[in-house]
Design a protein around this motif. Structure first.
Motif, PDB file in Angstrom:
ATOM      1  N   GLY A   6       0.804  -1.197   0.000  1.00 30.80           N
ATOM      2  CA  GLY A   6       0.000   0.000   0.000  1.00 30.80           C
ATOM      3  C   GLY A   6       0.843   1.255   0.000  1.00 30.80           C
ATOM      4  O   GLY A   6       1.861   1.343  -0.697  1.00 30.80           O
ATOM      5  N   ILE A   7       0.450   2.222   0.818  1.00 32.86           N
ATOM      6  CA  ILE A   7       1.138   3.501   0.918  1.00 32.86           C
ATOM      7  C   ILE A   7       2.607   3.270   1.256  1.00 32.86           C
ATOM      8  O   ILE A   7       2.940   2.498   2.154  1.00 32.86           O
ATOM      9  CB  ILE A   7       0.477   4.371   2.010  1.00 32.86           C
ATOM     10  N   GLU A   8       3.505   3.901   0.500  1.00 31.86           N
ATOM     11  CA  GLU A   8       4.955   3.821   0.741  1.00 31.86           C
ATOM     12  C   GLU A   8       5.461   2.380   0.725  1.00 31.86           C
ATOM     13  O   GLU A   8       6.430   2.027   1.381  1.00 31.86           O
ATOM     14  CB  GLU A   8       5.313   4.491   2.074  1.00 31.86           C
ATOM     15  N   ASN A   9       4.759   1.542  -0.036  1.00 34.36           N
ATOM     16  CA  ASN A   9       5.100   0.126  -0.161  1.00 34.36           C
ATOM     17  C   ASN A   9       4.892  -0.654   1.131  1.00 34.36           C
ATOM     18  O   ASN A   9       5.372  -1.785   1.274  1.00 34.36           O
ATOM     19  CB  ASN A   9       6.547  -0.058  -0.648  1.00 34.36           C
ATOM     20  N   GLN A  10       4.160  -0.069   2.091  1.00 32.60           N
ATOM     21  CA  GLN A  10       3.872  -0.776   3.330  1.00 32.60           C
ATOM     22  C   GLN A  10       2.992  -1.991   3.034  1.00 32.60           C
ATOM     23  O   GLN A  10       2.098  -1.948   2.190  1.00 32.60           O
ATOM     24  CB  GLN A  10       3.160   0.142   4.319  1.00 32.60           C
ATOM     25  N   ARG A  11       3.236  -3.079   3.761  1.00 30.33           N
ATOM     26  CA  ARG A  11       2.425  -4.266   3.540  1.00 30.33           C
ATOM     27  C   ARG A  11       1.015  -4.072   4.091  1.00 30.33           C
ATOM     28  O   ARG A  11       0.809  -3.378   5.089  1.00 30.33           O
ATOM     29  CB  ARG A  11       3.077  -5.504   4.140  1.00 30.33           C
ATOM     30  N   LYS A  12       0.050  -4.677   3.444  1.00 31.32           N
ATOM     31  CA  LYS A  12      -1.322  -4.632   3.928  1.00 31.32           C
ATOM     32  C   LYS A  12      -1.974  -5.985   3.694  1.00 31.32           C
ATOM     33  O   LYS A  12      -1.557  -6.772   2.824  1.00 31.32           O
ATOM     34  CB  LYS A  12      -2.115  -3.514   3.262  1.00 31.32           C
ATOM     35  N   ALA A  13      -3.020  -6.259   4.457  1.00 26.79           N
ATOM     36  CA  ALA A  13      -3.611  -7.594   4.485  1.00 26.79           C
ATOM     37  C   ALA A  13      -4.484  -7.879   3.273  1.00 26.79           C
ATOM     38  O   ALA A  13      -4.519  -9.012   2.776  1.00 26.79           O
ATOM     39  CB  ALA A  13      -4.436  -7.761   5.765  1.00 26.79           C
ATOM     40  N   ASP A  14      -5.220  -6.884   2.785  1.00 30.18           N
ATOM     41  CA  ASP A  14      -6.189  -7.091   1.712  1.00 30.18           C
ATOM     42  C   ASP A  14      -5.457  -7.382   0.401  1.00 30.18           C
ATOM     43  O   ASP A  14      -4.775  -6.512  -0.158  1.00 30.18           O
ATOM     44  CB  ASP A  14      -7.069  -5.850   1.577  1.00 30.18           C
ATOM     45  N   LEU A  15      -5.601  -8.598  -0.114  1.00 26.15           N
ATOM     46  CA  LEU A  15      -4.879  -9.010  -1.311  1.00 26.15           C
ATOM     47  C   LEU A  15      -5.588  -8.597  -2.601  1.00 26.15           C
ATOM     48  O   LEU A  15      -5.077  -8.828  -3.703  1.00 26.15           O
ATOM     49  CB  LEU A  15      -4.654 -10.522  -1.298  1.00 26.15           C
ATOM     50  N   GLY A  16      -6.776  -7.997  -2.485  1.00 33.24           N
ATOM     51  CA  GLY A  16      -7.465  -7.476  -3.652  1.00 33.24           C
ATOM     52  C   GLY A  16      -8.189  -8.512  -4.483  1.00 33.24           C
ATOM     53  O   GLY A  16      -8.730  -8.191  -5.546  1.00 33.24           O
ATOM     54  N   ASN A  17      -8.235  -9.747  -4.016  1.00 33.01           N
ATOM     55  CA  ASN A  17      -8.885 -10.824  -4.763  1.00 33.01           C
ATOM     56  C   ASN A  17      -9.930 -11.558  -3.934  1.00 33.01           C
ATOM     57  O   ASN A  17     -10.252 -12.716  -4.194  1.00 33.01           O
ATOM     58  CB  ASN A  17      -7.838 -11.816  -5.273  1.00 33.01           C
ATOM     59  N   GLY A  18     -10.441 -10.859  -2.900  1.00 38.94           N
ATOM     60  CA  GLY A  18     -11.418 -11.472  -2.011  1.00 38.94           C
ATOM     61  C   GLY A  18     -10.808 -12.216  -0.848  1.00 38.94           C
ATOM     62  O   GLY A  18     -11.528 -12.832  -0.053  1.00 38.94           O
ATOM     63  N   THR A  19      -9.481 -12.166  -0.711  1.00 42.57           N
ATOM     64  CA  THR A  19      -8.811 -12.803   0.419  1.00 42.57           C
ATOM     65  C   THR A  19      -7.914 -11.796   1.137  1.00 42.57           C
ATOM     66  O   THR A  19      -7.636 -10.718   0.624  1.00 42.57           O
ATOM     67  CB  THR A  19      -7.947 -13.999  -0.037  1.00 42.57           C
ATOM     68  N   PHE A  20      -7.482 -12.178   2.323  1.00 42.27           N
ATOM     69  CA  PHE A  20      -6.544 -11.348   3.075  1.00 42.27           C
ATOM     70  C   PHE A  20      -5.504 -12.232   3.729  1.00 42.27           C
ATOM     71  O   PHE A  20      -5.722 -13.431   3.944  1.00 42.27           O
ATOM     72  CB  PHE A  20      -7.278 -10.502   4.127  1.00 42.27           C
ATOM     73  N   LEU A  21      -4.371 -11.635   4.039  1.00 40.67           N
ATOM     74  CA  LEU A  21      -3.267 -12.341   4.697  1.00 40.67           C
ATOM     75  C   LEU A  21      -2.875 -11.557   5.943  1.00 40.67           C
ATOM     76  O   LEU A  21      -2.495 -10.390   5.856  1.00 40.67           O
ATOM     77  CB  LEU A  21      -2.080 -12.464   3.746  1.00 40.67           C
ATOM     78  N   ASN A  22      -3.012 -12.179   7.100  1.00 42.19           N
ATOM     79  CA  ASN A  22      -2.664 -11.520   8.357  1.00 42.19           C
ATOM     80  C   ASN A  22      -1.212 -11.054   8.365  1.00 42.19           C
ATOM     81  O   ASN A  22      -0.369 -11.655   7.714  1.00 42.19           O
ATOM     82  CB  ASN A  22      -2.917 -12.488   9.522  1.00 42.19           C
ATOM     83  N   PRO A  23      -0.932  -9.953   9.102  1.00 47.51           N
ATOM     84  CA  PRO A  23      -1.775  -9.251  10.062  1.00 47.51           C
ATOM     85  C   PRO A  23      -2.690  -8.214   9.414  1.00 47.51           C
ATOM     86  O   PRO A  23      -2.348  -7.671   8.363  1.00 47.51           O
ATOM     87  CB  PRO A  23      -0.744  -8.556  10.959  1.00 47.51           C
ATOM     88  N   ILE A  24      -3.828  -7.924  10.074  1.00 47.68           N
ATOM     89  CA  ILE A  24      -4.685  -6.862   9.565  1.00 47.68           C
ATOM     90  C   ILE A  24      -4.113  -5.492   9.925  1.00 47.68           C
ATOM     91  O   ILE A  24      -4.328  -4.526   9.201  1.00 47.68           O
ATOM     92  CB  ILE A  24      -6.133  -6.999  10.060  1.00 47.68           C
ATOM     93  N   LEU A  25      -3.411  -5.385  11.032  1.00 49.64           N
ATOM     94  CA  LEU A  25      -2.635  -4.190  11.364  1.00 49.64           C
ATOM     95  C   LEU A  25      -1.238  -4.649  11.744  1.00 49.64           C
ATOM     96  O   LEU A  25      -1.031  -5.250  12.800  1.00 49.64           O
ATOM     97  CB  LEU A  25      -3.276  -3.384  12.494  1.00 49.64           C
ATOM     98  N   ALA A  26      -0.285  -4.392  10.856  1.00 49.21           N
ATOM     99  CA  ALA A  26       1.087  -4.837  11.063  1.00 49.21           C
ATOM    100  C   ALA A  26       1.791  -3.926  12.063  1.00 49.21           C
ATOM    101  O   ALA A  26       1.437  -2.760  12.230  1.00 49.21           O
ATOM    102  CB  ALA A  26       1.839  -4.835   9.738  1.00 49.21           C
TER     103      ALA A  26
END
Length: 496
Positions: A6-26
């Motif tokens: 996401g912002i500034e290349n920070q990792r985020k959980a929402d993979l954009g394909n209906g799935t997510f990968l923890n953590p939700i807040l890194a």
């Protein structure tokens, strides 16, 4: 482990394909307390010595989160697991906090989640931590506390009534399990159907990765008797080989489409330095009225909660100092009452009045980030009597970084000064700090274009709770010590 970026290349959980990968807040978001308010979700966490603290985050889908406000602006001591709740249209946060010579729990309130939030009110609870709020079957308000205890609240929630009562003896794991300690804490109580459910953490929040766990008990009355779930523990890290260690301190929440989820924290394998991160686990209710975690070890992507909508996730951690990000991003470590008066923003410059003699005594300005590798740059100039620089700060006795005065660099390692080589740039330079998977290295420059590698590099994976105690994360930040002021320009953050 392939996260979205996401912002500034920070990792985020929402993979954009209906799935997510923890953590939700890194990054460091320990002891999550979550509130569903209509279609909105709000969550807050322990903030320990960082002030402003009790940062409240907002979501509409349980996966993407935005910061709203830092609800606690006064230093009341080290802030442990809070409880965010809403009652009769008013928001409350119940906050355990401790100074070395005084400890209690406090309450703050607001009519709007954005604030203004009230000053803390002391509830005079010196012997307990981790309050959990519930309205009983009798319509009265209660706080559940560590150790299986409970106390009644006044109708306005601003004081306790009567004596603390012991209502539950928490389930105990087999004696041969490898844990830190019994430590029953974090009771979160909810009502579902005909039962109240108490979700408790036992086993210790750090120490061995297999220690922390989630247990459940239920009762038809907040006063008990409480019946233990025969499947306890319902969440536990089974092996140090797993992706997430010390999983525990859970709260249940209903998803946007009526399904159910559990939020808790865990340490990332090999990254104790990032603190306890916020994790989301799907659950299902069983025919006999219990619930079961369905996300396994959370190492693989999971289907997102149905319904809801995604808010833009996270926030930029770069700061051109044109707007005030104090509170949302920046916090002082253990500040004095008027600490913020040290700061002044003017024409894209942060002026920071110096304090103390080193990072250990100057209340550095730090922030939470959630990436395994990142790069920070900043242009800094100092008055002749000032030392300033970039820091990785755990607490007053454990930090690493590089600063400079008009004549010399100063190297910080293990919380001590390790060397003072000559500074060829004088009172003004660009500094770059890179944390590459717990390896720190530094570069300096006169113009921000041509860089010179600093000759001392550091491995910092041991700068964590299991070495130092204190439950924090290794936070990046800036500091200014001595007599005079330092000026900071163009602070930039980029995850690698």
């Amino acid at each position: 482990m392939k996260w979205a970026r996401g912002i500034e290349n920070q990792r985020k959980a929402d993979l954009g394909n209906g799935t997510f990968l923890n953590p939700i807040l890194a990054g460091d978001h320990p002891d999550p307390s979550i509130l569903k308010d209509g279609d909105d979700y709000y969550m807050t966490f322990s903030s320990f010595e960082s002030v402003p603290g009790i940062h409240i985050w907002h979501s509409r889908d349980l996966v993407n989160w935005q910061p709203v406000v830092a609800a606690l602006t006064r230093n009341i001591g080290s802030v442990w697991a809070p409880e965010l709740c809403k009652h009769d249209g008013r928001f409350f946060v119940y906050i355990p906090a401790r100074f070395p010579d005084y400890r209690s729990s406090y309450v703050i309130w607001a009519d709007r989640i954005e604030g203004p939030w009230s000053d803390p009110v002391d509830l005079k609870l010196p012997a307990h931590i981790d309050p959990g709020h519930i309205v009983g079957e009798d319509g009265k308000r209660y706080l559940f506390l560590s150790g299986g205890d409970m106390v009644e609240l006044t109708d306005d929630g601003m004081a306790t009534v009567g004596e603390i009562k012991h209502v539950y003896d928490p389930w105990h794991y087999p004696e041969n399990w490898i844990v830190e300690s019994f430590s029953p804490e974090g009771p979160k109580v909810m009502r579902h159907g005909e039962y109240f459910y108490m979700i408790t953490a036992v086993g210790g929040t750090s120490g061995p990765p297999t220690g922390h766990m989630v247990i459940v008990a239920r009762s038809k009355s907040v006063h008990g008797p409480w019946e233990d779930d025969p499947a306890n523990p319902i969440v536990r890290t089974a092996s140090g080989a797993e992706k997430w260690w010390s999983r525990g301190h859970a709260t249940l929440v209903e998803g946007p489409a009526g399904d159910w989820w559990m939020v808790y924290h865990g340490y990332e394998n090999a990254y104790w330095t990032l603190g306890r991160q916020a994790l989301l686990d799907p659950i299902e209710w069983t025919g006999d009225g219990w619930f079961r975690a369905k996300g396994g070890d959370l190492a693989a992507p999971l289907p997102k909660p149905a319904g809801g909508e995604a808010v833009p996730h996270g926030m930029a951690l770069s700061d051109d100092f044109s707007t005030d990000k104090f509170g949302l991003q920046w916090s002082f470590y253990a500040p004095e009452a008027e600490e913020k008066s040290r700061l002044r923003r003017e024409n894209g410059v942060l002026h920071m009045r110096a304090k103390g003699t080193a990072p250990s005594s100057c209340s550095p300005l730090t922030f939470v980030q959630g990436d395994q590798a990142y790069e920070i740059t900043c242009e800094i100039d100092v008055d002749p009597g000032v030392t300033a620089g970039l820091i990785m700060f755990y607490d007053r006795e454990l930090y690493a970084g590089v600063g400079f005065d008009k004549d010399r660099f100063v190297t910080h390692q293990y919380g001590i000064e390790r060397g003072r080589p000559a500074n060829p740039f004088g009172t003004k330079m660009h500094l770059r700090m890179t944390n590459a998977y717990n390896v720190l290295f530094f570069d300096s420059s006169a113009d921000g274009v041509t860089w010179r590698r600093f000759d001392r590099h550091m491995e910092v994976s041991g700068y964590n709770q299991n070495v130092r105690n204190g439950f924090m994360m290794l936070r990046p930040g800036i500091y200014s010590a001595g007599n005079g002021e330092a000026r900071f320009r163009n602070f930039t953050f980029r995850a690698l």
